[in-house]
Scaffold this active site. Structure first.
Site, PDB file in Angstrom:
ATOM      1  CE1 TYR A 142     -47.465 -23.661   9.979  1.00 21.69           C
ATOM      2  CE2 TYR A 142     -46.949 -21.502  10.883  1.00 21.69           C
ATOM      3  CZ  TYR A 142     -46.591 -22.610  10.126  1.00 21.69           C
ATOM      4  OH  TYR A 142     -45.358 -22.643   9.517  1.00 21.69           O
ATOM      5  CG  ASP A 237     -48.206 -21.070  18.992  1.00 21.49           C
ATOM      6  OD1 ASP A 237     -47.705 -19.934  19.136  1.00 21.49           O
ATOM      7  OD2 ASP A 237     -48.081 -21.750  17.961  1.00 21.49           O
ATOM      8  CE  LYS A 265     -45.960 -14.901  12.930  1.00 27.06           C
ATOM      9  NZ  LYS A 265     -46.650 -16.162  13.105  1.00 27.06           N
TER      10      LYS A 265
HETATM   11  C1  LIG Z   1     -46.113 -17.609  12.906  1.00 29.63           C
HETATM   12  C2  LIG Z   1     -46.517 -18.654  13.864  1.00 29.63           C
HETATM   13  C3  LIG Z   1     -45.659 -19.697  14.235  1.00 29.63           C
HETATM   14  C4  LIG Z   1     -44.355 -19.952  13.548  1.00 29.63           C
HETATM   15  O1  LIG Z   1     -43.451 -18.928  13.700  1.00 29.63           O
HETATM   16  P1  LIG Z   1     -42.238 -18.802  12.655  1.00 29.63           P
HETATM   17  O2  LIG Z   1     -41.423 -17.685  13.200  1.00 29.63           O
HETATM   18  O3  LIG Z   1     -42.855 -18.523  11.320  1.00 29.63           O
HETATM   19  O4  LIG Z   1     -41.522 -20.109  12.665  1.00 29.63           O
HETATM   20  C5  LIG Z   1     -46.063 -20.531  15.251  1.00 29.63           C
HETATM   21  N1  LIG Z   1     -47.245 -20.383  15.851  1.00 29.63           N
HETATM   22  C6  LIG Z   1     -48.091 -19.401  15.511  1.00 29.63           C
HETATM   23  C7  LIG Z   1     -49.385 -19.258  16.238  1.00 29.63           C
HETATM   24  C8  LIG Z   1     -47.764 -18.524  14.487  1.00 29.63           C
HETATM   25  O5  LIG Z   1     -48.643 -17.593  14.114  1.00 29.63           O
END
Ligand SMILES: *Cc1c(COP(=O)(O)O)cnc(C)c1O
Length: 425
Positions: A142, A237, A265
């Site tokens: 994701y 990511d 995060k």
């Molecule tokens: C949470 C998440 C996102 C998206 O971040 P948001 O702040 O919710 O837009 C992107 N990549 C990874 C791996 C994530 O866990």
């Protein structure tokens, strides 16, 4: 009716589905999600007055727990001087410097407001830098909800993706090639088929959005080599894994340096934030230094910078990650033992501060295998753990988190409940 159920009904009247992000709605269940009133350390409290040991931690940001005094103090002191300027401020340098010092692959970093924005911008930069259009993505990873990344795999391995949601144009999805995680052959095929048009290979180096999936030996190095060889970029990511599995994320733990890294995060300490960074030559292509446009009214927001800085400060000591690692190992090893005594087949995957449980005998290497695990049993397990006051991620496709303050005593408390729940399901 419980207070949460009542609030959920009210919320649905004004907010689609009653929530501002779908995962919060407990879509797999027939009961309302607990409405949370307050958090303190490792505990959260719902409107009923129930207390839960929190293993979700706002989906990862709260590695120092809820309402940490140092984080609150930083936010309060900063807020008293104004909440946004739209002009440069010193706090932005402080957080940027800490990120550059702690994450191996980052020499320069740009702040944004969410993980979604961070990946969206990194992908644009990769395209601008390489002059190529297509992105290889791993199915089940994701990367936020931007159009080109909200996609599903097409019919075969290494094929153009199809929209993952109504509203995503097929032409956007078609710029993304989906391949299974851990499948080297599919990546090779994609490079062969779309030769010279792959701007980047983008992945969660250790996926945590289909549960936690670990890379097979040499897989990340393979991706590093093939991208270098074909003049495309490798984008990690690390929105979840950055400052969690190690200070410098998966790239530090596995000693593989990507060209671009996405963060979010933890670096916002519970306030809205994201960031992307990489080596100076790539990052110099971003406006105003370079031609690739990217901007944000609230980017580098002082409150988010202050909360992030206070959080990263708490992560400076070496012992921090050793402890997080040994506590995660203790919890997950005991969970495995208890399940095996009861003859319940489980696969528990973990890295420091991060874990997930699959009810299955099979090894799990990609989303295809996650789809085959016993989800009915997982639902029973989750519901009973919640009733016992253990707040876990409500889906096999989500991971659970530990903070620095999940002490041995709380882990033992969790294991006691876990033992009881496994007996009942
Ligand atoms: C949470 C998440 C996102 C998206 O971040 P948001 O702040 O919710 O837009 C992107 N990549 C990874 C791996 C994530 O866990």
């Amino acid at each position: 009716m419980t207070k949460s159920a009542d609030l959920f009904q009210k919320a649905k009247k004004y907010i689609p589905g009653g929530v501002n992000s779908p995962v919060r709605s407990y879509g797999d269940f027939d009961f309302a999600p607990p409405f949370i009133k307050k958090g303190e350390g490792v505990w959260i409290y719902d409107v009923e007055g129930n207390k839960y040991l929190d293993y979700v931690l706002s989906w990862g940001p709260l590695i120092v727990g809820h309402a940490h005094p140092k984080v609150l103090q930083a936010v309060r002191e900063t807020a008293a001087k104004g909440t946004s300027f739209g002009a440069p401020a010193e706090l932005e340098i402080d957080l940027a410097r800490m990120i550059v010092e702690m994450v191996p692959g980052i020499d320069k970093v740009r702040m944004v407001n969410s993980g979604t924005e961070s990946v969206m911008s990194a992908v644009r930069l990769a395209r601008g830098y390489t002059g190529k259009d297509k992105i290889i993505k791993m199915t089940g990873c994701y990367h936020g909800h931007s159009d080109g990344l909200l996609v599903e795999a097409g019919s075969g391995p290494a094929e153009l993706s199809i929209p993952g949601s109504p509203g995503v144009p097929a032409s956007y999805a078609g710029e993304t090639i989906s391949v299974p995680y851990n499948d080297r052959q599919a990546v090779k095929e994609a490079f062969t088929e779309f030769n010279n048009d792959i701007a980047a290979v983008l992945l969660e180096p250790v996926p945590a959005n289909m549960g936690v999936i670990l890379p097979r030996d040499g897989y990340l190095q393979f991706l590093r080599d093939i991208t270098k060889d074909r003049d495309s970029l490798l984008i990690f990511d690390e929105v979840i894994t950055g400052f969690r599995v190690a200070r410098g994320g998966v790239q530090e733990l596995y000693d593989i340096q990507p060209d671009l890294t996405c963060l979010g995060k933890i670096i916002g300490g519970g306030l809205p934030v994201g960031a992307f960074g990489g080596n100076s030559s790539v990052m110099s292509e971003i406006a105003p230094e370079g031609a690739v446009y990217q901007a944000g009214t609230l980017s580098g927001n002082p409150l988010a910078m202050a909360a992030g800085k206070a959080t990263l400060n708490l992560l400076r000591k070496d012992e921090v990650y050793e402890e997080l690692s040994s506590r995660t190992d203790y919890l997950t090893e005991q969970m495995k033992k208890i399940a095996s005594v009861k003859d319940i087949p489980v696969q528990i995957h973990s890295l420091p501060g991060l874990f997930s449980l699959f009810f299955t005998e099979q090894k799990v290497y990609s989303r295809q295998e996650v789809k085959q695990v016993d989800r009915e049993l997982f639902r029973k397990y989750f519901k009973k753990m919640l009733a016992e006051g253990i707040y876990l991620a409500p889906s096999v496709f989500e991971s659970s988190f530990l903070s620095l303050y999940h002490e041995r005593e709380q882990l033992d408390y969790t294991l006691e409940k876990y033992r009881k729940v496994l007996r009942e399901i």
